[in-house]
Design an enzyme around this catalytic site. Structure first.
Site, PDB file in Angstrom:
ATOM      1  N   CYS A  65       0.812  -1.225   0.000  1.00 12.36           N
ATOM      2  CA  CYS A  65       0.000   0.000   0.000  1.00 12.36           C
ATOM      3  C   CYS A  65       0.844   1.273   0.000  1.00 12.36           C
ATOM      4  O   CYS A  65       0.351   2.346  -0.338  1.00 12.36           O
ATOM      5  CB  CYS A  65      -0.957   0.002   1.188  1.00 12.36           C
ATOM      6  SG  CYS A  65      -2.033  -1.423   1.220  1.00 12.36           S
TER       7      CYS A  65
ATOM      8  N   HIS B 169      -3.098   7.183   2.705  1.00 12.94           N
ATOM      9  CA  HIS B 169      -3.548   5.855   2.297  1.00 12.94           C
ATOM     10  C   HIS B 169      -4.893   5.589   2.977  1.00 12.94           C
ATOM     11  O   HIS B 169      -5.081   5.916   4.142  1.00 12.94           O
ATOM     12  CB  HIS B 169      -2.508   4.814   2.712  1.00 12.94           C
ATOM     13  CG  HIS B 169      -2.978   3.414   2.518  1.00 12.94           C
ATOM     14  ND1 HIS B 169      -3.516   2.989   1.324  1.00 12.94           N
ATOM     15  CD2 HIS B 169      -3.038   2.350   3.366  1.00 12.94           C
ATOM     16  CE1 HIS B 169      -3.863   1.726   1.446  1.00 12.94           C
ATOM     17  NE2 HIS B 169      -3.589   1.308   2.678  1.00 12.94           N
TER      18      HIS B 169
ATOM     19  N   ASN C 158     -10.318   0.055   0.540  1.00 11.56           N
ATOM     20  CA  ASN C 158      -8.866   0.109   0.460  1.00 11.56           C
ATOM     21  C   ASN C 158      -8.425  -0.475  -0.880  1.00 11.56           C
ATOM     22  O   ASN C 158      -8.604  -1.663  -1.128  1.00 11.56           O
ATOM     23  CB  ASN C 158      -8.285  -0.701   1.632  1.00 11.56           C
ATOM     24  CG  ASN C 158      -6.766  -0.697   1.658  1.00 11.56           C
ATOM     25  OD1 ASN C 158      -6.124  -0.275   0.710  1.00 11.56           O
ATOM     26  ND2 ASN C 158      -6.203  -1.192   2.749  1.00 11.56           N
TER      27      ASN C 158
END
Ligand code: UT7
Length: 332
Positions: free
Chosen positions: A112, A259, A289
């Site tokens: 990520c 993020h 996500n």
């Protein structure tokens, strides 16, 4: 010190929308559980195409936004922790479809944190003057790595891609990347090689049988609590590091694009930093996500909404499997 300039941005999200209620149809879960604990209302899933398809779409949109031809690109850097092939790299697959015949191609994988890593690599290459126009793409099909019988994880993730065309500039740019490999078991997806090599033996003892190397093959595995705790501290540390390098106060930052793993993580980390919540952009509500694609998709949404202005001080911050973390603070 050279910075970077965003010449164009692009993104792509699949059409198929899986809202929280869709998960209640096959799992013991509910919108009442998911929304307050994660902030997620729905996510997109790419049902019938490979991951790199999204990367191509996002790259084409970024090139159009930049008013450039694919042949103008001399380097493609792709971030993905959900690639379609062990090889070739995703950058080569995207190069093929967009026709960027003059580009070198590399992939990075820091999960990520990947877009921050890729942008940092781009800035370093641009500073050497070896490459002039770089296409940075983050494309992720996290749906392909989920165990859809595991309600604690599969509800968190979705699919998307974001891209940016960047060039060297005189603007300010500060970055930091960090990692804590000791904690890798908090979040991983182990490759299940299906080798028929007659000499192979079980590799579980190599890992001291710390985790089941066979049972959940090719599925994302995570200790949600450990990641949560790591994330809040890592984001705090990374932003303070780049702010200190720049000499800017945290209050001077105009926009934070974090993020998007969990709205509670974002709120807690930015609260600890003393960032005004109005300066923090979130899209987790609509997309879940999407790993390294979170930040460039958000960047493109803001760009197309006319919310990015020359001279703005922007901060990108993220964390992910590795465990990795990083931040960039730059003048737009
Ligand atoms: O990019 C990084 C990727 N990883 C992450 O972002 C993970 C970060 N961690 C988190 O976001 C949170 O830890 C979670 C959202 C994963 C979990 O939230 P939580 O508030 O820490 O819940 P929990 O794990 O403590 O679970 C509480 C309860 C448990 O039931 P019991 O044992 O108390 O009876 C779970 O079984 O909630 C249950 N539960 C669910 N119930 C309904 C877990 N997932 C679900 C679900 N629906 N989807």
């Amino acid at each position: 010190m050279f910075g970077i300039e965003f010449i164009g941005t692009g993104s792509y999200v699949p059409e198929f929308v899986a809202d929280n209620n869709k998960f209640s149809e096959f799992l013991d879960t509910s919108d009442e559980w998911i929304t307050p604990r994660t902030g997620i209302k729905e996510r997109r899933i790419l049902t019938d195409k490979p991951n790199y398809y999204m990367g191509v779409k996002a790259a084409e949109a970024a090139l159009e936004n930049a008013k450039l031809d694919a042949k103008d690109i001399d380097l493609i850097i792709v971030s993905s922790c959900s690639p379609d092939f062990f090889y070739p790299c995703m950058a080569c697959l995207i190069q093929k479809d967009i026709g960027a015949e003059n580009a070198a191609c590399i992939d990075v994988n820091s999960a990520c944190t990947g877009f921050i890593t890729a942008l940092d690599v781009a800035q370093k290459y641009l500073a050497t003057d070896h490459y002039k126009t770089i296409l940075v793409v983050a494309t992720e099909k996290l749906s392909a790595q989920q165990d859809y019988t595991d309600r604690s994880m599969c509800i968190l993730f979705g699919d998307a891609a974001g891209a940016a065309v960047v060039r060297r500039s005189d603007k300010e740019f500060y970055s930091m990347l960090g990692a804590s490999g000791d904690d890798f078991e908090a979040l991983y997806c182990k490759i299940n090689y299906q080798s028929n090599c007659p000499f192979f033996e079980d590799d579980a003892p190599f890992y001291n049988n710390r985790f089941d190397t066979h049972a959940k093959k090719n599925y994302l595995q995570s200790d949600g609590h450990a990641v949560y705790k790591f994330a809040v501290n890592a984001m705090n540390k990374a932003v303070r590091n780049v702010a200190e390098q720049s000499g800017w106060n945290i209050e001077d930052i105009d926009l934070v694009i974090p993020h998007q793993a969990n709205l509670r993580i974002i709120k807690k980390a930015t609260e600890m930093l003393g960032v005004d919540p109005d300066k923090v952009y979130t899209n987790i509500q609509r997309l879940g996500n999407v790993s390294s694609a979170c930040i460039p998709v958000a960047l493109d949404e803001l760009n197309r909404a006319g919310r990015l202005h020359k001279g703005m001080k922007i901060c990108f911050v993220g964390f992910g499997a590795g465990l990795t973390y990083g931040a960039i603070i730059m003048e737009f």
